[in-house]
Design a protein around this motif. Structure first.
Motif, PDB file in Angstrom:
ATOM      1  N   GLN A 183      16.315  57.501   5.506  1.00  0.00           N
ATOM      2  CA  GLN A 183      17.509  57.300   6.316  1.00  0.00           C
ATOM      3  C   GLN A 183      17.574  58.264   7.509  1.00  0.00           C
ATOM      4  O   GLN A 183      17.831  57.833   8.630  1.00  0.00           O
ATOM      5  CB  GLN A 183      18.758  57.438   5.469  1.00  0.00           C
ATOM      6  N   ASN A 184      17.332  59.545   7.296  1.00  0.00           N
ATOM      7  CA  ASN A 184      17.453  60.492   8.403  1.00  0.00           C
ATOM      8  C   ASN A 184      16.393  60.238   9.476  1.00  0.00           C
ATOM      9  O   ASN A 184      16.640  60.425  10.660  1.00  0.00           O
ATOM     10  CB  ASN A 184      17.412  61.935   7.922  1.00  0.00           C
ATOM     11  N   GLU A 185      15.214  59.786   9.074  1.00  0.00           N
ATOM     12  CA  GLU A 185      14.177  59.438  10.050  1.00  0.00           C
ATOM     13  C   GLU A 185      14.577  58.201  10.845  1.00  0.00           C
ATOM     14  O   GLU A 185      14.362  58.137  12.055  1.00  0.00           O
ATOM     15  CB  GLU A 185      12.843  59.207   9.346  1.00  0.00           C
ATOM     16  N   GLU A 191      18.458  57.053  17.595  1.00  0.00           N
ATOM     17  CA  GLU A 191      18.866  57.916  18.709  1.00  0.00           C
ATOM     18  C   GLU A 191      17.878  57.802  19.865  1.00  0.00           C
ATOM     19  O   GLU A 191      18.277  57.766  21.025  1.00  0.00           O
ATOM     20  CB  GLU A 191      18.996  59.374  18.247  1.00  0.00           C
ATOM     21  N   ARG A 192      16.605  57.742  19.563  1.00  0.00           N
ATOM     22  CA  ARG A 192      15.588  57.577  20.609  1.00  0.00           C
ATOM     23  C   ARG A 192      15.748  56.223  21.307  1.00  0.00           C
ATOM     24  O   ARG A 192      15.585  56.124  22.523  1.00  0.00           O
ATOM     25  CB  ARG A 192      14.196  57.740  20.021  1.00  0.00           C
ATOM     26  N   PHE A 250      11.556  49.789  21.800  1.00  0.00           N
ATOM     27  CA  PHE A 250      11.494  49.419  20.388  1.00  0.00           C
ATOM     28  C   PHE A 250      10.042  49.203  19.965  1.00  0.00           C
ATOM     29  O   PHE A 250       9.595  49.710  18.943  1.00  0.00           O
ATOM     30  CB  PHE A 250      12.312  48.145  20.143  1.00  0.00           C
ATOM     31  N   ALA A 251       9.300  48.448  20.768  1.00  0.00           N
ATOM     32  CA  ALA A 251       7.909  48.131  20.424  1.00  0.00           C
ATOM     33  C   ALA A 251       7.045  49.389  20.350  1.00  0.00           C
ATOM     34  O   ALA A 251       6.245  49.543  19.424  1.00  0.00           O
ATOM     35  CB  ALA A 251       7.332  47.143  21.437  1.00  0.00           C
ATOM     36  N   THR A 257      20.186  46.730  15.364  1.00  0.00           N
ATOM     37  CA  THR A 257      21.186  47.220  14.417  1.00  0.00           C
ATOM     38  C   THR A 257      21.667  48.610  14.848  1.00  0.00           C
ATOM     39  O   THR A 257      20.891  49.412  15.363  1.00  0.00           O
ATOM     40  CB  THR A 257      20.622  47.291  12.985  1.00  0.00           C
ATOM     41  N   THR A 258      22.936  48.873  14.630  1.00  0.00           N
ATOM     42  CA  THR A 258      23.506  50.165  15.017  1.00  0.00           C
ATOM     43  C   THR A 258      23.338  51.218  13.941  1.00  0.00           C
ATOM     44  O   THR A 258      23.508  52.397  14.204  1.00  0.00           O
ATOM     45  CB  THR A 258      24.996  50.021  15.374  1.00  0.00           C
TER      46      THR A 258
END
Length: 82
Positions: free
Chosen positions: A4-6, A12-13, A20-21, A65-66
């Motif tokens: 989850q934290n990763e 954030e990036r 995304f790709a 997704t947020t």
């Protein structure tokens, strides 16, 4: 995907404008889709695990997704192809 934290760090990036790709190629633990920039190809309802599918079909084309989506396979960031 990841823990989850990763996954939150990856979101954030993405918010800062990273691709995304490119992030999928670099960071996804699913080597098959990572090679394709995270592209899973077309799929219909009933083909993916429930939480992933629900998140994917709520998105509009091009949306991400947020929050990370948790499944039995880990945490995922889903982008609906546009």
């Amino acid at each position: 995907m990841k823990k989850q934290n990763e996954a939150i760090a990856i979101l954030e990036r993405l918010k800062k404008g990273e691709s995304f790709a490119n992030l999928a190629r670099e960071l996804s633990i699913d080597r098959g889709s990572a090679k394709r920039g995270g592209d899973l190809g077309s799929f219909g309802r009933g083909m993916m695990v429930k939480a992933f599918e629900e998140a994917a079909f709520k998105l509009n084309k091009g949306e991400i997704t947020t929050e990370p989506v948790k499944t039995e396979f880990g945490y995922h960031i889903v982008k609906r192809a546009g």
